[in-house]
Design a protein around this motif. Structure first.
Motif: not given
Ligand code: IPM
Ligand code: MG
Length: 372
Positions: A191-195, A223-235
């Motif tokens: 997920i981090t790679d994708a973001f 999905v839970r991990t995606a939600r966590e990681v997404a927080k670091k990429y606000p845009g």
């Protein structure tokens, strides 16, 4: 001494044809590399009962990256029957060498760009530009499988989850079990790679593709991990879609999607769907990327019926080579290659049979080489 060492793994069937084609293009680009041949594939299964011999593993431990053609594989019984007589009846089991490479070298990210190059008559719609991030080492590909299903495993599971009692009346040899094993680390990495990719290339959304409403634990973890990681990429927006619905949406509105991220099995499936939207197997490139090694391959098979005929579309291989150039840090060269491929597609003068033409793989290679 050349700057890079590249393991050259043609494999089987048309894998050899498309590797011959890409060599023409890489030579024209003058990539400062030494290409070192590695044995891999069906021939070595038949003669050594190992399609990925140790000498090839050693080679990969001493190269920067690899280009890989294609592999023939057959189901268990056919594979056993193909062995030389001395090796038969010894319980040798065929294991896909590409799956082994992914796991043994921890090539944890499978990156599959699917772009509709303008003028490709096989495009489903113009403008599609989707990149699939497929987790590449875990999930249903973990290889932890049982058949027959041992009683002690069944009893142990029952202590932790009584739902398995529903299968009690099926005897061990009539039950097959494949474990879906996903880890927090695996989910976080993909997920981090994708973001990170979305950030670097200015993509507006990342869609996590799973099925958490039914497969609560493994898909839930993604999905839970995606939600966590997404927080670091606000845009960047995180969208969540179930795999079944995703397949419908991709056929209906492929332009809405940009970066997809998913687990190994769903990624295998959805990346074939995405590849078909932009021309099919002749355009399906991929990179199996780890921290130390990366293996680039077209995702088509070895197509034995076309082997040696120089007939198949080498563009998937060329696009995989472009990914390799980017990974090596030769982004300018990668861009020149992609531009040349795009021009040849747009002009439409040199085309393999899948695109309605009658040119050979090597003629397509010459046309691309002339433009790089
Ligand atoms: C792919 C292929 C492989 C996979 C096969 C050849 C083992 O389908 O790269 O998508 O299932 O991953
Ligand atoms: Mg596949």
């Amino acid at each position: 001494m050349p700057k890079y060492k590249v393991a050259w793994l043609p494999g089987d069937g048309v894998g050899i044809d498309v590797m011959d084609a890409v060599k023409i293009v890489l030579d024209k680009l003058k990539l400062d590399a030494e290409y070192i041949h590695g044995d891999i594939g069906w021939e070595f299964w038949k003669s050594e009962a190992n399609p990925l011999p140790d000498r090839t593993v050693d080679l990969l431990n001493n190269t920067d990256c690899a280009l890989f053609g294609a592999i023939t594989s057959l189901p268990k019984q056919e594979a056993e029957a193909a062995l030389i007589p001395e090796l038969q009846g010894k319980g040798k089991v065929y294991a896909s060498p590409i799956v082994r490479l992914r796991q043994e070298f921890n090539l944890r990210t499978n990156l599959r760009p699917c772009k509709a190059y303008p003028g490709n008559p096989l495009n489903y719609k113009e403008g599609i530009d989707i990149v699939v991030f497929r987790e590449n080492t875990e999930d249903l590909y973990s290889g932890v499988e049982f058949h027959p299903f041992p009683d002690e495993v069944r009893e142990t599971i029952k202590k932790h989850n009584p739902k398995i009692a529903r299968f009690d009346h099926h005897p061990a040899d009539e039950v097959a079990v494949s474990l879906r094993i996903n880890t927090k680390t695996g989910c976080t990495n993909i997920i981090t790679d994708a973001f990170e990719y979305a950030k670097k290339f200015n993509r507006k959304s990342v869609t996590v593709v799973e099925k958490p409403n039914v497969i609560r634990e493994t898909s839930g973890l993604m999905v839970r991990t995606a939600r966590e990681v997404a927080k670091k990429y606000p845009g960047i927006e995180l969208w969540e879609t179930n795999i079944d619905a995703m397949c419908m949406w991709l056929v209906k509105n492929p332009m809405d999607y940009s970066v997809l991220v998913t687990s190994n099995m769903f990624g295998d499936i959805v990346s074939d769907l995405c590849a078909q939207l932009v021309g099919g197997l002749g355009f399906a490139c991929s990179g199996n990327i780890g921290d130390k090694l990366a293996v680039f391959e077209p995702t088509h098979g070895s197509a034995p019926k076309y082997a040696g005929q120089n007939k198949v579309n080498p563009i998937a291989m060329f696009l995989s080579a472009k990914m390799m150039l980017d990974w090596l840090g030769e982004a300018d060269m990668g861009e020149r290659l992609e531009k040349a491929i795009a021009e040849v597609i747009a002009e439409g003068k040199v085309r393999t049979y899948d695109m309605g033409g009658s040119n050979t793989s090597l003629e397509v290679a010459e046309a691309v080489a002339a433009k790089v």
